[in-house]
Motif scaffolding. Structure first.
Motif, mmCIF file in Angstrom:
data_model
loop_
_atom_site.group_PDB
_atom_site.id
_atom_site.type_symbol
_atom_site.label_atom_id
_atom_site.label_comp_id
_atom_site.label_asym_id
_atom_site.label_seq_id
_atom_site.Cartn_x
_atom_site.Cartn_y
_atom_site.Cartn_z
ATOM 1 N N HIS A 141 1.326 -1.464 -0.339
ATOM 2 C CA HIS A 141 -0.245 -0.154 0.257
ATOM 3 C C HIS A 141 1.034 1.147 0.319
ATOM 4 O O HIS A 141 0.270 2.470 -0.261
ATOM 5 C CB HIS A 141 -1.036 -0.009 1.411
ATOM 6 C CG HIS A 141 -0.353 0.426 2.348
ATOM 7 N ND1 HIS A 141 0.711 -1.057 3.399
ATOM 8 C CD2 HIS A 141 -0.312 1.418 3.485
ATOM 9 C CE1 HIS A 141 1.137 -0.232 4.638
ATOM 10 N NE2 HIS A 141 0.660 0.712 4.023
ATOM 11 N N PRO A 155 -11.655 -7.203 -4.371
ATOM 12 C CA PRO A 155 -12.354 -6.225 -3.267
ATOM 13 C C PRO A 155 -11.479 -7.684 -1.900
ATOM 14 O O PRO A 155 -11.313 -7.072 -1.058
ATOM 15 C CB PRO A 155 -14.067 -6.655 -2.915
ATOM 16 C CG PRO A 155 -14.195 -5.984 -4.504
ATOM 17 C CD PRO A 155 -13.255 -7.210 -5.223
ATOM 18 N N SER A 159 -8.747 -7.580 0.426
ATOM 19 C CA SER A 159 -9.134 -7.385 2.018
ATOM 20 C C SER A 159 -8.122 -8.252 2.149
ATOM 21 O O SER A 159 -6.605 -7.825 3.962
ATOM 22 C CB SER A 159 -10.005 -7.554 2.165
ATOM 23 O OG SER A 159 -11.131 -5.966 1.930
ATOM 24 N N THR A 173 -0.447 5.813 2.748
ATOM 25 C CA THR A 173 -2.085 5.991 2.968
ATOM 26 C C THR A 173 -2.700 4.330 3.473
ATOM 27 O O THR A 173 -2.346 3.854 3.498
ATOM 28 C CB THR A 173 -2.867 5.132 1.596
ATOM 29 O OG1 THR A 173 -2.353 6.246 0.236
ATOM 30 C CG2 THR A 173 -3.930 4.681 1.501
ATOM 31 N N SER A 175 -5.835 4.977 4.875
ATOM 32 C CA SER A 175 -6.969 4.752 4.555
ATOM 33 C C SER A 175 -7.557 3.254 3.741
ATOM 34 O O SER A 175 -7.404 3.819 2.565
ATOM 35 C CB SER A 175 -7.997 5.979 4.726
ATOM 36 O OG SER A 175 -9.392 5.939 3.806
ATOM 37 N N SER A 176 -8.908 2.680 4.086
ATOM 38 C CA SER A 176 -9.125 2.014 2.929
ATOM 39 C C SER A 176 -9.573 2.565 1.424
ATOM 40 O O SER A 176 -9.548 2.152 0.602
ATOM 41 C CB SER A 176 -9.661 0.265 3.878
ATOM 42 O OG SER A 176 -8.619 -0.107 4.987
ATOM 43 N N LYS A 177 -9.938 3.813 2.475
ATOM 44 C CA LYS A 177 -11.375 3.787 1.354
ATOM 45 C C LYS A 177 -10.377 4.427 0.381
ATOM 46 O O LYS A 177 -10.358 4.647 -1.301
ATOM 47 C CB LYS A 177 -12.000 4.598 1.696
ATOM 48 C CG LYS A 177 -13.126 5.212 0.574
ATOM 49 C CD LYS A 177 -14.151 6.598 1.618
ATOM 50 C CE LYS A 177 -14.622 7.207 0.113
ATOM 51 N NZ LYS A 177 -13.692 8.024 -0.678
ATOM 52 N N ARG A 178 -8.956 5.645 0.976
ATOM 53 C CA ARG A 178 -8.395 5.857 -0.178
ATOM 54 C C ARG A 178 -7.671 4.909 -0.754
ATOM 55 O O ARG A 178 -7.544 5.078 -2.127
ATOM 56 C CB ARG A 178 -7.458 7.130 0.809
ATOM 57 C CG ARG A 178 -6.630 7.789 -0.004
ATOM 58 C CD ARG A 178 -5.833 8.723 0.861
ATOM 59 N NE ARG A 178 -4.495 9.256 0.485
ATOM 60 C CZ ARG A 178 -3.048 9.174 1.122
ATOM 61 N NH1 ARG A 178 -3.353 9.893 2.250
ATOM 62 N NH2 ARG A 178 -2.043 9.863 0.563
ATOM 63 N N ARG A 180 -8.507 2.212 -2.229
ATOM 64 C CA ARG A 180 -9.129 2.109 -2.936
ATOM 65 C C ARG A 180 -9.335 2.956 -4.609
ATOM 66 O O ARG A 180 -9.305 2.834 -5.249
ATOM 67 C CB ARG A 180 -10.991 1.578 -2.368
ATOM 68 C CG ARG A 180 -10.319 0.498 -1.912
ATOM 69 C CD ARG A 180 -11.905 -0.429 -1.788
ATOM 70 N NE ARG A 180 -13.098 0.396 -1.105
ATOM 71 C CZ ARG A 180 -12.970 0.717 0.418
ATOM 72 N NH1 ARG A 180 -12.578 -0.137 1.059
ATOM 73 N NH2 ARG A 180 -13.669 1.980 1.303
ATOM 74 N N ASP A 181 -9.948 4.366 -3.809
ATOM 75 C CA ASP A 181 -10.121 5.149 -4.337
ATOM 76 C C ASP A 181 -8.821 5.267 -5.473
ATOM 77 O O ASP A 181 -8.536 5.610 -6.742
ATOM 78 C CB ASP A 181 -10.139 6.983 -4.140
ATOM 79 C CG ASP A 181 -11.312 6.695 -3.559
ATOM 80 O OD1 ASP A 181 -12.248 6.142 -3.596
ATOM 81 O OD2 ASP A 181 -11.378 7.667 -2.294
ATOM 82 N N GLU A 182 -7.464 5.617 -4.831
ATOM 83 C CA GLU A 182 -5.950 5.380 -5.427
ATOM 84 C C GLU A 182 -5.436 4.205 -6.513
ATOM 85 O O GLU A 182 -5.347 3.929 -7.721
ATOM 86 C CB GLU A 182 -5.365 5.296 -4.408
ATOM 87 C CG GLU A 182 -4.718 6.694 -3.607
ATOM 88 C CD GLU A 182 -3.496 6.565 -3.055
ATOM 89 O OE1 GLU A 182 -2.791 5.309 -2.560
ATOM 90 O OE2 GLU A 182 -3.464 7.143 -2.147
ATOM 91 N N THR A 184 -8.883 2.867 -8.266
ATOM 92 C CA THR A 184 -9.315 3.095 -9.323
ATOM 93 C C THR A 184 -8.775 3.972 -10.299
ATOM 94 O O THR A 184 -8.299 3.303 -11.354
ATOM 95 C CB THR A 184 -10.713 3.384 -8.794
ATOM 96 O OG1 THR A 184 -11.380 2.784 -7.846
ATOM 97 C CG2 THR A 184 -11.354 4.257 -10.175
#
Length: 260
Positions: A141, A155, A159, A173, A175-178, A180-182, A184
């Motif tokens: 990450h 997904p 994980s 990074t 944050s899991s959401k951040r 995932r956004d990266e 993408t």
């Protein structure tokens, strides 16, 4: 049994297990009696060895004859090693040329459990004392190579590969959401960038390498000190890194990326 005696017994068991695999590779298949004779041990010892090997998929038993042969686990290991050697062999002329062109360090990495494993490196002239990354496992990450390798996982596997997001610097990074956004964005751009995320002062740009099936099998990166790889140079380097990674993919017989 003393600690040294236990260790010695463990080494002996490993040696015998490897000998069993060598015998099966030579003979094609063999029964417990024949294996015991070649090893010079009791059949009960061979039963324990083949039971362990069978549990790991390294051998399998022919139901009709009761004899053992090499299992699919050996094929998976051999295939993995062959694929890794292919990537290194096909990438090397391209990574050396890219390192000479950019003056920076070029690395090839593959996904290995919960890390990115560096399998080859070429250093440019600007890297006066380059750090040798080959054989080193790094966080997925917090690196450009890692983000490329994560970018096409589903997904559930994502994980499993990154159950935790520890901070290595203030820029990592976490944050899991951040993340995932990266990822993408990596899929959209075709490359990943990491600035000061693993080490302060280290920047890298990476792009995917694909095999003959179009699957992402490795990542190629250019890395160097952040003071040299500022935003303008990153913008200039990114297309070149993608081009180099595509060149390696072409040498591996890459097809178009799989649809998702």
């Amino acid at each position: 049994m003393t600690q040294s005696a236990t260790a010695s017994a463990g080494v002996q068991s490993v040696d015998r297990a490897l000998t069993v695999l060598a015998i099966l590779a030579r003979c094609g298949e063999s029964g417990v009696t024949d294996l015991a004779r070649e090893l010079g041990v009791h059949k009960s010892t061979v039963f324990r060895l083949v039971a362990t090997l069978e549990a790991h998929g390294m051998v399998e038993q022919h139901e009709e004859r009761g004899k053992y042969r090499l299992g699919v686990g050996v094929l998976r290991l051999a295939g993995s090693t062959s694929a890794r050697l292919d990537v290194v062999q096909e990438a090397r002329p391209i990574t050396r040329a890219l390192a000479a062109e950019t003056g920076e360090t070029v690395n090839i990495a593959i996904l290995s459990e919960q890390s990115a494993l560096y399998i080859d490196q070429a250093a440019g002239d600007s890297a006066l004392q380059p750090h040798n990354w080959v054989g080193r496992r790094i966080p997925l990450h917090a690196t450009s190579n890692g983000k490329v390798l994560l970018s096409e996982l589903d997904p559930e596997e994502l994980s499993a590969r990154v159950p935790r997001l520890p901070a290595y610097t203030a820029a990592t990074t976490t944050s899991s959401k951040r993340l995932r956004d990266e990822l993408t964005q990596v899929r959209e751009l075709g490359y990943a960038v990491a600035v000061d995320e693993l080490e302060v002062g280290l920047t890298a740009v990476a792009a995917p390498i694909r095999d003959a099936h179009g699957d992402l099998v490795a990542s190629l990166s250019v890395s160097g000190p952040s003071f040299r790889l500022e935003s303008e140079r990153i913008e200039a380097l990114a297309p070149r890194v993608v081009q180099a990674a595509t060149g390696v993919s072409d040498r591996l017989g890459a097809a178009s990326p799989p649809r998702r």
